[in-house]
Motif scaffolding. Structure first.
Motif, PDB file in Angstrom:
ATOM      1  N   LEU A 111       0.992  -1.188  -0.009  1.00  0.00           N
ATOM      2  CA  LEU A 111       0.003   0.012   0.003  1.00  0.00           C
ATOM      3  C   LEU A 111       0.771   1.387  -0.088  1.00  0.00           C
ATOM      4  O   LEU A 111       1.967   1.310   0.699  1.00  0.00           O
ATOM      5  N   GLN A 112       0.421   2.331  -0.881  1.00  0.00           N
ATOM      6  CA  GLN A 112       1.257   3.524  -1.042  1.00  0.00           C
ATOM      7  C   GLN A 112       0.139   4.742  -0.870  1.00  0.00           C
ATOM      8  O   GLN A 112      -1.022   4.872  -1.568  1.00  0.00           O
ATOM      9  N   VAL A 113       0.399   5.599   0.321  1.00  0.00           N
ATOM     10  CA  VAL A 113      -0.429   6.737   0.221  1.00  0.00           C
ATOM     11  C   VAL A 113      -0.435   7.684  -0.782  1.00  0.00           C
ATOM     12  O   VAL A 113       0.634   7.812  -1.314  1.00  0.00           O
ATOM     13  N   PHE A 114      -1.654   8.091  -0.985  1.00  0.00           N
ATOM     14  CA  PHE A 114      -1.739   9.043  -2.202  1.00  0.00           C
ATOM     15  C   PHE A 114      -2.567  10.190  -1.914  1.00  0.00           C
ATOM     16  O   PHE A 114      -2.629  11.247  -2.640  1.00  0.00           O
ATOM     17  N   GLY A 115      -3.131  10.296  -0.716  1.00  0.00           N
ATOM     18  CA  GLY A 115      -3.956  11.337  -0.147  1.00  0.00           C
ATOM     19  C   GLY A 115      -4.414  11.045   1.267  1.00  0.00           C
ATOM     20  O   GLY A 115      -4.348  10.121   1.990  1.00  0.00           O
ATOM     21  N   TRP A 116      -4.390  12.354   1.864  1.00  0.00           N
ATOM     22  CA  TRP A 116      -4.848  12.559   3.470  1.00  0.00           C
ATOM     23  C   TRP A 116      -5.778  13.291   3.358  1.00  0.00           C
ATOM     24  O   TRP A 116      -6.353  14.473   2.719  1.00  0.00           O
ATOM     25  N   SER A 117      -6.751  12.991   4.583  1.00  0.00           N
ATOM     26  CA  SER A 117      -8.195  13.770   4.801  1.00  0.00           C
ATOM     27  C   SER A 117      -7.496  14.757   6.224  1.00  0.00           C
ATOM     28  O   SER A 117      -6.607  14.525   6.602  1.00  0.00           O
ATOM     29  N   GLU A 118      -8.302  15.825   6.159  1.00  0.00           N
ATOM     30  CA  GLU A 118      -8.107  16.840   7.252  1.00  0.00           C
ATOM     31  C   GLU A 118      -8.023  16.174   8.756  1.00  0.00           C
ATOM     32  O   GLU A 118      -7.219  16.375   9.726  1.00  0.00           O
ATOM     33  N   ASN A 119      -8.751  14.841   8.978  1.00  0.00           N
ATOM     34  CA  ASN A 119      -8.424  14.324  10.225  1.00  0.00           C
ATOM     35  C   ASN A 119      -7.808  13.132  10.209  1.00  0.00           C
ATOM     36  O   ASN A 119      -7.708  12.402  11.074  1.00  0.00           O
ATOM     37  N   GLY A 120      -6.906  12.867   9.250  1.00  0.00           N
ATOM     38  CA  GLY A 120      -5.784  11.842   9.352  1.00  0.00           C
ATOM     39  C   GLY A 120      -6.138  10.557   8.592  1.00  0.00           C
ATOM     40  O   GLY A 120      -5.360   9.583   8.894  1.00  0.00           O
ATOM     41  N   ASP A 121      -7.073  10.646   8.021  1.00  0.00           N
ATOM     42  CA  ASP A 121      -7.640   9.479   7.312  1.00  0.00           C
ATOM     43  C   ASP A 121      -6.600   9.429   5.964  1.00  0.00           C
ATOM     44  O   ASP A 121      -6.219  10.337   5.456  1.00  0.00           O
ATOM     45  N   ALA A 122      -6.392   8.220   5.430  1.00  0.00           N
ATOM     46  CA  ALA A 122      -5.253   7.953   4.286  1.00  0.00           C
ATOM     47  C   ALA A 122      -6.179   7.393   2.997  1.00  0.00           C
ATOM     48  O   ALA A 122      -6.840   6.292   3.426  1.00  0.00           O
ATOM     49  N   LEU A 123      -5.715   7.719   1.977  1.00  0.00           N
ATOM     50  CA  LEU A 123      -6.096   7.227   0.616  1.00  0.00           C
ATOM     51  C   LEU A 123      -4.909   6.394   0.097  1.00  0.00           C
ATOM     52  O   LEU A 123      -3.813   7.042   0.066  1.00  0.00           O
ATOM     53  N   LEU A 124      -5.195   5.134  -0.162  1.00  0.00           N
ATOM     54  CA  LEU A 124      -3.916   4.377  -0.504  1.00  0.00           C
ATOM     55  C   LEU A 124      -4.285   3.430  -1.884  1.00  0.00           C
ATOM     56  O   LEU A 124      -5.530   2.949  -1.893  1.00  0.00           O
ATOM     57  N   TRP A 125      -3.144   3.387  -2.591  1.00  0.00           N
ATOM     58  CA  TRP A 125      -3.155   2.418  -3.721  1.00  0.00           C
ATOM     59  C   TRP A 125      -2.657   1.085  -3.224  1.00  0.00           C
ATOM     60  O   TRP A 125      -1.577   1.166  -2.641  1.00  0.00           O
ATOM     61  N   ASP A 126      -3.097  -0.119  -3.982  1.00  0.00           N
ATOM     62  CA  ASP A 126      -2.326  -1.115  -3.580  1.00  0.00           C
ATOM     63  C   ASP A 126      -1.694  -1.584  -4.893  1.00  0.00           C
ATOM     64  O   ASP A 126      -2.110  -2.021  -5.993  1.00  0.00           O
ATOM     65  N   THR A 127      -0.229  -1.125  -4.849  1.00  0.00           N
ATOM     66  CA  THR A 127       0.490  -1.218  -6.049  1.00  0.00           C
ATOM     67  C   THR A 127       0.927  -2.424  -6.388  1.00  0.00           C
ATOM     68  O   THR A 127       1.441  -2.688  -7.530  1.00  0.00           O
ATOM     69  N   ALA A 128       0.539  -3.689  -5.594  1.00  0.00           N
ATOM     70  CA  ALA A 128       0.896  -4.998  -6.237  1.00  0.00           C
ATOM     71  C   ALA A 128      -0.298  -5.574  -6.912  1.00  0.00           C
ATOM     72  O   ALA A 128      -0.327  -6.819  -7.369  1.00  0.00           O
ATOM     73  N   SER A 129      -1.294  -4.652  -7.120  1.00  0.00           N
ATOM     74  CA  SER A 129      -2.550  -5.246  -7.941  1.00  0.00           C
ATOM     75  C   SER A 129      -3.067  -4.486  -9.021  1.00  0.00           C
ATOM     76  O   SER A 129      -4.226  -4.135  -9.121  1.00  0.00           O
ATOM     77  N   ARG A 130      -2.221  -4.142  -9.843  1.00  0.00           N
ATOM     78  CA  ARG A 130      -2.555  -3.397 -11.009  1.00  0.00           C
ATOM     79  C   ARG A 130      -3.237  -4.281 -12.075  1.00  0.00           C
ATOM     80  O   ARG A 130      -3.118  -5.283 -12.166  1.00  0.00           O
ATOM     81  N   ASP A 131      -4.559  -3.571 -12.557  1.00  0.00           N
ATOM     82  CA  ASP A 131      -5.464  -4.425 -13.322  1.00  0.00           C
ATOM     83  C   ASP A 131      -4.881  -4.293 -14.854  1.00  0.00           C
ATOM     84  O   ASP A 131      -3.944  -3.407 -14.904  1.00  0.00           O
ATOM     85  N   THR A 132      -5.606  -4.874 -15.959  1.00  0.00           N
ATOM     86  CA  THR A 132      -5.307  -4.724 -17.144  1.00  0.00           C
ATOM     87  C   THR A 132      -5.247  -3.389 -17.792  1.00  0.00           C
ATOM     88  O   THR A 132      -4.586  -3.308 -18.732  1.00  0.00           O
ATOM     89  N   ASP A 133      -5.943  -2.710 -17.240  1.00  0.00           N
ATOM     90  CA  ASP A 133      -6.053  -1.132 -17.581  1.00  0.00           C
ATOM     91  C   ASP A 133      -5.025  -0.322 -16.886  1.00  0.00           C
ATOM     92  O   ASP A 133      -4.865   1.184 -17.059  1.00  0.00           O
ATOM     93  N   GLY A 134      -4.124  -0.904 -15.999  1.00  0.00           N
ATOM     94  CA  GLY A 134      -3.017  -0.225 -15.366  1.00  0.00           C
ATOM     95  C   GLY A 134      -3.619   0.561 -14.092  1.00  0.00           C
ATOM     96  O   GLY A 134      -2.884   1.433 -13.509  1.00  0.00           O
ATOM     97  N   GLU A 135      -4.844   0.201 -13.554  1.00  0.00           N
ATOM     98  CA  GLU A 135      -5.487   0.952 -12.467  1.00  0.00           C
ATOM     99  C   GLU A 135      -5.088   0.066 -11.171  1.00  0.00           C
ATOM    100  O   GLU A 135      -4.942  -1.250 -11.312  1.00  0.00           O
ATOM    101  N   PHE A 136      -4.716   0.844 -10.165  1.00  0.00           N
ATOM    102  CA  PHE A 136      -4.835   0.105  -8.771  1.00  0.00           C
ATOM    103  C   PHE A 136      -6.115   0.240  -8.027  1.00  0.00           C
ATOM    104  O   PHE A 136      -6.766   1.189  -8.028  1.00  0.00           O
ATOM    105  N   PRO A 137      -6.179  -0.899  -7.266  1.00  0.00           N
ATOM    106  CA  PRO A 137      -7.369  -0.850  -6.087  1.00  0.00           C
ATOM    107  C   PRO A 137      -7.015   0.255  -5.353  1.00  0.00           C
ATOM    108  O   PRO A 137      -5.850   0.743  -5.019  1.00  0.00           O
TER     109      PRO A 137
END
Length: 93
Positions: A20-46
């Motif tokens: 997991l790699q963080v790509f965004g933070w909320s004001e209250n400290g929650d994080a948005l993360l990409w699963d870089t080990a699970s790229r789909d056929t379109d190149g998108e990360f979960p």
């Protein structure tokens, strides 16, 4: 003390945190993360969300899939808005 099990619930497993790699933070400290080990056929990360670093929630197979749930939660908390994203004021670090 937070239980180790709480760190991956409700949607994660113990193999997940290493990719997991963080790509965004909320004001209250929650994080948005990409699963870089699970790229789909379109190149998108979960997309995952860590709420208070205490749980992992899978939001979708791509950012496109994740945005509707983020928008819905935001509308439920703050009411409807004329725009989806409110940019922060630039701040020198």
């Amino acid at each position: 003390m937070t239980s180790s099990i709480g760190m991956i619930e409700p949607d994660g497993d113990w193999s997940l945190p290493d990719s997991l790699q963080v790509f965004g933070w909320s004001e209250n400290g929650d994080a948005l993360l990409w699963d870089t080990a699970s790229r789909d056929t379109d190149g998108e990360f979960p997309v995952w969300e860590s709420r208070s670093f205490n749980s992992l929630h899978r939001l979708g197979g791509s950012l496109y899939e994740a945005l509707p749930s983020i928008r819905t939660r935001t509308a439920n908390l703050f009411g409807p808005r004329a725009y989806d994203i409110e940019p922060l004021q630039p701040t020198q670090l």
